[in-house]
Design a protein around this motif. Structure first.
Motif, mmCIF file in Angstrom:
data_model
loop_
_atom_site.group_PDB
_atom_site.id
_atom_site.type_symbol
_atom_site.label_atom_id
_atom_site.label_comp_id
_atom_site.label_asym_id
_atom_site.label_seq_id
_atom_site.Cartn_x
_atom_site.Cartn_y
_atom_site.Cartn_z
ATOM 1 N N TRP A 7 42.176 90.566 29.756
ATOM 2 C CA TRP A 7 41.809 90.288 31.134
ATOM 3 C C TRP A 7 40.610 89.349 31.232
ATOM 4 O O TRP A 7 40.440 88.662 32.243
ATOM 5 C CB TRP A 7 41.496 91.582 31.886
ATOM 6 N N LYS A 8 39.779 89.339 30.219
ATOM 7 C CA LYS A 8 38.611 88.438 30.159
ATOM 8 C C LYS A 8 37.731 88.546 31.404
ATOM 9 O O LYS A 8 37.538 87.590 32.159
ATOM 10 C CB LYS A 8 39.064 86.991 29.942
ATOM 11 N N VAL A 9 37.177 89.726 31.603
ATOM 12 C CA VAL A 9 36.226 89.950 32.687
ATOM 13 C C VAL A 9 34.882 90.320 32.059
ATOM 14 O O VAL A 9 34.736 91.377 31.447
ATOM 15 C CB VAL A 9 36.685 91.071 33.639
ATOM 16 N N GLY A 10 33.928 89.426 32.191
ATOM 17 C CA GLY A 10 32.580 89.679 31.692
ATOM 18 C C GLY A 10 31.570 89.486 32.798
ATOM 19 O O GLY A 10 31.922 89.150 33.939
ATOM 20 N N TRP A 11 30.290 89.698 32.469
ATOM 21 C CA TRP A 11 29.269 89.532 33.495
ATOM 22 C C TRP A 11 27.888 89.301 32.889
ATOM 23 O O TRP A 11 27.619 89.615 31.728
ATOM 24 C CB TRP A 11 29.219 90.737 34.427
ATOM 25 N N VAL A 12 27.052 88.757 33.739
ATOM 26 C CA VAL A 12 25.642 88.521 33.458
ATOM 27 C C VAL A 12 24.831 89.277 34.492
ATOM 28 O O VAL A 12 25.164 89.250 35.684
ATOM 29 C CB VAL A 12 25.318 87.014 33.558
ATOM 30 N N THR A 13 23.780 89.962 34.052
ATOM 31 C CA THR A 13 22.771 90.473 34.980
ATOM 32 C C THR A 13 21.422 89.940 34.537
ATOM 33 O O THR A 13 21.116 89.906 33.338
ATOM 34 C CB THR A 13 22.746 92.017 35.028
ATOM 35 N N ALA A 14 20.636 89.498 35.493
ATOM 36 C CA ALA A 14 19.324 88.895 35.194
ATOM 37 C C ALA A 14 18.603 88.678 36.510
ATOM 38 O O ALA A 14 19.146 88.936 37.597
ATOM 39 C CB ALA A 14 19.488 87.569 34.446
ATOM 40 N N GLY A 31 7.781 93.668 30.834
ATOM 41 C CA GLY A 31 7.681 92.235 30.631
ATOM 42 C C GLY A 31 8.994 91.540 30.332
ATOM 43 O O GLY A 31 9.022 90.307 30.150
ATOM 44 N N MET A 32 10.108 92.297 30.293
ATOM 45 C CA MET A 32 11.380 91.703 29.876
ATOM 46 C C MET A 32 12.331 91.403 31.035
ATOM 47 O O MET A 32 13.239 90.581 30.892
ATOM 48 C CB MET A 32 12.073 92.629 28.876
ATOM 49 N N ARG A 33 12.135 92.046 32.152
ATOM 50 C CA ARG A 33 13.081 91.900 33.261
ATOM 51 C C ARG A 33 13.251 90.442 33.673
ATOM 52 O O ARG A 33 14.360 89.967 33.915
ATOM 53 C CB ARG A 33 12.583 92.738 34.442
ATOM 54 N N GLU A 34 12.135 89.693 33.745
ATOM 55 C CA GLU A 34 12.190 88.337 34.271
ATOM 56 C C GLU A 34 12.578 87.296 33.219
ATOM 57 O O GLU A 34 12.823 86.142 33.548
ATOM 58 C CB GLU A 34 10.835 87.946 34.883
ATOM 59 N N ARG A 35 12.683 87.712 31.948
ATOM 60 C CA ARG A 35 12.973 86.729 30.900
ATOM 61 C C ARG A 35 14.273 87.027 30.156
ATOM 62 O O ARG A 35 14.596 86.345 29.199
ATOM 63 C CB ARG A 35 11.809 86.657 29.913
ATOM 64 N N THR A 36 15.019 88.038 30.594
ATOM 65 C CA THR A 36 16.199 88.477 29.847
ATOM 66 C C THR A 36 17.481 88.252 30.629
ATOM 67 O O THR A 36 17.579 88.601 31.809
ATOM 68 C CB THR A 36 16.085 89.975 29.486
ATOM 69 N N VAL A 37 18.471 87.701 29.941
ATOM 70 C CA VAL A 37 19.836 87.605 30.448
ATOM 71 C C VAL A 37 20.664 88.635 29.691
ATOM 72 O O VAL A 37 20.821 88.548 28.471
ATOM 73 C CB VAL A 37 20.421 86.198 30.231
ATOM 74 N N THR A 38 21.176 89.629 30.404
ATOM 75 C CA THR A 38 21.970 90.690 29.798
ATOM 76 C C THR A 38 23.449 90.385 30.023
ATOM 77 O O THR A 38 23.873 90.125 31.153
ATOM 78 C CB THR A 38 21.619 92.052 30.415
#
Length: 388
Positions: A242-249, A222-229
């Motif tokens: 270097w300031k390299v970040g990311w979002v997966t969602a 139930g978390m895949r569709e509501r979570t920003v990692t």
């Protein structure tokens, strides 16, 4: 000139001010700086050379693609599958950002409306308060209390109201080093599903877990569709500048965050993105060796702090140790940290800057152990003078 305050009280900037003040004290006094969380050595030589190679080949010297270069987005997708069994589409479910801080800001601006409530662990990384405030939302602290700094799940449930929109999680947790257990994550996920809440989770210390196991909450039912990692390269590979970040969602969430992100930095760190793509593919031995080295440094500093008279709360993760100064006859972390460079030629940070209610964090002080072993040994030697 207008008499309107130039600084919104919700953006008091105290954390940034204290960091700057403590770093300045370190410079003036020649003290060892265990305040801010940055390493005093660079990361893997082959990754630095990968950045040089990208620069020379003209990769990323102009604007990279808005979502990030394909090579890095693919590497992030592979990383999530390799370490956590999470499948994310590199084209629609990954977004590269200017570090995790921008990812947090973009997520708050994208997902919140004025008046929404955000529950976040307190003490919290100081950008959380600012990002929530810039979105016009209200932060609701869930205080983690010594000595274990574990979240009170009954208290969490009680804090959820009809205005609650989002849970902002941080595990491993800065500054306490707490790592959520599987049971805690399951309970938090159940509350998020029950109340239809969004979750934004800051996992920048994912590869620095010394006890316990890191598991993205997005992997739970139930978390895949509501979570920003959110994660980043700075802490894992020791290239914080270097300031390299990311979002997966999910694609809709990434699209929303990208919409806000494009008006912040637009794009960033072009050549470094290619280098971090290679870093994420380093063998398991790199990640294990890096973690084990930091564990040894944690234990070295923890032992030294105990010998100096501090009460030490051993972190399960990150590269910070929280201590209690009351056994030293002190109670004001600000005053203690301002005096410490002269008393022991070491710099630390008062945890109170990470609390809404400063008095709750008053007796706690944070030390960083992401330094060379010989630097930590010298710091321990200096701190022993506090024991008398």
């Amino acid at each position: 000139m207008s008499t309107r305050p130039l600084l919104n009280r919700r953006l008091d900037g105290l954390g940034t001010t204290i960091f700057a003040e403590m770093s300045a004290l370190a410079t003036v006094t020649g003290a060892i700086n265990l305040g801010q969380g940055f390493p005093d050595t660079d990361g893997p030589e082959e990754i630095r050379e990968a950045a040089v190679r990208a620069l020379r080949q003209g990769k990323g010297n102009q604007y990279p693609p808005g979502p990030g270069v394909p090579e890095l987005r693919t590497a992030i997708s592979e990383h999530q599958l390799r370490f956590y069994g999470l499948s994310v589409d590199p084209d629609t479910e990954v977004l590269v950002t200017a570090g995790a801080t921008e990812a947090i800001a973009a997520a708050m601006l994208a997902l919140l409306e004025p008046g929404d409530e955000v529950i976040a662990f307190e003490p919290f990384y100081d950008s959380y308060a600012a990002c929530i405030a810039m979105a016009g939302a209200q932060r609701v602290p869930l205080t983690l209390r010594a000595p274990t700094f574990r979240p009170d799940l009954d208290e969490l449930r009680a804090k959820i109201t009809p205005r609650t929109r989002l849970l902002l999680l941080n595990t491993p947790h800065n500054p306490t080093g707490m790592v959520l257990t599987a049971d805690e994550q399951n309970a938090i996920a159940a509350l998020a599903v029950e109340h239809d809440l969004l979750v934004v989770t800051d996992e920048v210390y994912e590869h620095l877990v010394f006890e316990g196991t890191h598991r993205p909450i997005a992997s739970l039912p139930g978390m895949r569709e509501r979570t920003v990692t959110i994660s980043s390269a700075g802490k894992t590979f020791s290239f914080t500048g270097w300031k390299v970040g990311w979002v997966t969602a999910s694609a809709p969430l990434v699209s929303a965050v990208r919409t806000a992100k494009q008006y912040l930095t637009y794009v960033s760190a072009g050549p470094f993105q290619y280098a971090i793509a290679e870093a994420l593919r380093l063998p398991d031995s790199y990640f294990e060796g890096f973690r084990d080295d930091l564990r040894r440094k944690r234990d070295l500093l923890a032992d030294g702090l105990r010998a100096a008279g501090f009460e030490v709360y051993l972190p399960q993760g990150t590269y910070f140790i929280t201590t209690d100064i009351r056994p030293l006859g002190e109670s004001d972390g600000f005053a203690f940290c301002r005096a410490l460079p002269e008393r022991a030629s070491v710099v630390a940070i008062p945890n109170a800057v990470f609390y809404d209610h400063r008095e709750a964090g008053a007796p706690f002080v944070r030390f960083a152990f992401c330094k060379r072993t010989q630097v930590l040994e010298e710091a321990v030697k200096r701190l022993k003078t506090l024991a008398g």
